[in-house]
Design a protein around this motif. Sequence first.
Motif, PDB file in Angstrom:
ATOM      1  N   LEU A   3       0.820  -1.206   0.000  1.00  0.00           N
ATOM      2  CA  LEU A   3       0.000   0.000   0.000  1.00  0.00           C
ATOM      3  C   LEU A   3       0.855   1.258   0.000  1.00  0.00           C
ATOM      4  N   LEU A   4       1.977   1.217   0.698  1.00  0.00           N
ATOM      5  CA  LEU A   4       2.876   2.372   0.725  1.00  0.00           C
ATOM      6  C   LEU A   4       3.406   2.683  -0.668  1.00  0.00           C
ATOM      7  N   VAL A   5       3.841   1.653  -1.399  1.00  0.00           N
ATOM      8  CA  VAL A   5       4.363   1.844  -2.757  1.00  0.00           C
ATOM      9  C   VAL A   5       3.283   2.386  -3.691  1.00  0.00           C
ATOM     10  N   ILE A   6       2.093   1.793  -3.613  1.00  0.00           N
ATOM     11  CA  ILE A   6       1.010   2.231  -4.502  1.00  0.00           C
ATOM     12  C   ILE A   6       0.594   3.666  -4.188  1.00  0.00           C
ATOM     13  N   ASN A   7       0.455   3.995  -2.917  1.00  0.00           N
ATOM     14  CA  ASN A   7       0.032   5.346  -2.537  1.00  0.00           C
ATOM     15  C   ASN A   7       1.052   6.396  -2.959  1.00  0.00           C
ATOM     16  N   GLN A   8       2.332   6.074  -2.848  1.00  0.00           N
ATOM     17  CA  GLN A   8       3.371   7.020  -3.266  1.00  0.00           C
ATOM     18  C   GLN A   8       3.448   7.129  -4.785  1.00  0.00           C
ATOM     19  N   THR A   9       3.201   6.036  -5.476  1.00  0.00           N
ATOM     20  CA  THR A   9       3.300   6.030  -6.938  1.00  0.00           C
ATOM     21  C   THR A   9       2.121   6.734  -7.597  1.00  0.00           C
ATOM     22  N   LEU A  10       0.917   6.449  -7.107  1.00  0.00           N
ATOM     23  CA  LEU A  10      -0.290   6.970  -7.749  1.00  0.00           C
ATOM     24  C   LEU A  10      -0.929   8.126  -6.994  1.00  0.00           C
ATOM     25  N   ASP A  11      -0.349   8.504  -5.869  1.00  0.00           N
ATOM     26  CA  ASP A  11      -0.900   9.566  -5.025  1.00  0.00           C
ATOM     27  C   ASP A  11      -2.317   9.189  -4.562  1.00  0.00           C
ATOM     28  N   THR A  12      -2.453   7.952  -4.147  1.00  0.00           N
ATOM     29  CA  THR A  12      -3.725   7.463  -3.614  1.00  0.00           C
ATOM     30  C   THR A  12      -3.649   7.379  -2.099  1.00  0.00           C
ATOM     31  N   ARG A  13      -4.773   6.970  -1.499  1.00  0.00           N
ATOM     32  CA  ARG A  13      -4.807   6.766  -0.041  1.00  0.00           C
ATOM     33  C   ARG A  13      -5.497   5.429   0.248  1.00  0.00           C
ATOM     34  N   LEU A  14      -4.895   4.379  -0.303  1.00  0.00           N
ATOM     35  CA  LEU A  14      -5.422   3.040  -0.053  1.00  0.00           C
ATOM     36  C   LEU A  14      -5.134   2.626   1.381  1.00  0.00           C
ATOM     37  N   ALA A  15      -6.125   1.972   2.008  1.00  0.00           N
ATOM     38  CA  ALA A  15      -5.950   1.512   3.387  1.00  0.00           C
ATOM     39  C   ALA A  15      -6.970   0.430   3.695  1.00  0.00           C
ATOM     40  N   PRO A  16      -6.664  -0.436   4.666  1.00  0.00           N
ATOM     41  CA  PRO A  16      -7.655  -1.434   5.074  1.00  0.00           C
ATOM     42  C   PRO A  16      -8.870  -0.748   5.663  1.00  0.00           C
ATOM     43  N   ASP A  17     -10.040  -1.291   5.389  1.00  0.00           N
ATOM     44  CA  ASP A  17     -11.279  -0.725   5.924  1.00  0.00           C
ATOM     45  C   ASP A  17     -11.373  -1.012   7.408  1.00  0.00           C
ATOM     46  N   PRO A  18     -11.353   0.025   8.257  1.00  0.00           N
ATOM     47  CA  PRO A  18     -11.367  -0.218   9.714  1.00  0.00           C
ATOM     48  C   PRO A  18     -12.695  -0.767  10.202  1.00  0.00           C
TER      49      PRO A  18
END
Length: 255
Positions: free
Chosen positions: A238-253
């Motif tokens: 998730l860290l790589v994807i968020n930095q690459t695509l400027d997203t905020r992917l995260a597990p649903d709490p």
Amino acid sequence: YLMLAGKLLPSLISIQTSSFRRYWMAAASVLLLLIGFGTYFMTDRNSPEWVAVTTEPGQIMEVYLPDSTLISMAGNSSIRYDKKAYGKERRVVEMKGKAFFQVTRNEARPFSVYTERTEVTVLGTSFQIDEQPDGTDVDVMTGKVSFGVTGSETDKVILTAGMSASYSMESKGITILEEEDLNTLSWKTRQLRFNDTPLEKVVSDLSEYYQVNIINKAETPNLKLTATFNDLPLEDVLLVINQTLDTRLAPDPNK
């Protein structure tokens, strides 16, 4: 003498009749016993001897069948086969869940896999079956398979290497899939691959692989990802994807 013989003859006849009766009663008892043993033997010989294997959620297990066919089972899956009948005329396995099959070739004895609603028959090849509540998917890696609805002689398709098909519970039919799913074996290879993959599909693959619901907290439409992840923890991916695509992917709490 005649009077004595007249008295003894009925006694002798009675003794002989009694002995004859006891002989036949004994013979009948032995015959019934033999019939009983024979019936038990035939029934026991023809009754199935099931071998069953089940995996826990997240567990991966490899199982060899008597003909050296290898089954790689994903988590929360099960297989079973009749040890007595397997390989005599056919090779039959019943399954639930997801599994990858590498079948030893034997043209005289076809290999069949039965799910609750579908069946796959091959001579020798490798393929994956993924049974879900809404349907069943089949992906062929090598060789050729027949994929059909159980009990139907007409609703069948032939799949060759690189082809996939899906049975839908809703439509009760089989559809050949056009697009290749790069991550269909990710649970086995421990590798996730994305090649210009839409973000929605990336999120779906990640959620299935890590068995968590992943959400995007940012509005980022029409994004695509090209990357390969080899057996990495979810937080690193998730860290790589968020930095690459400027997203905020995260597990649903909440799940």
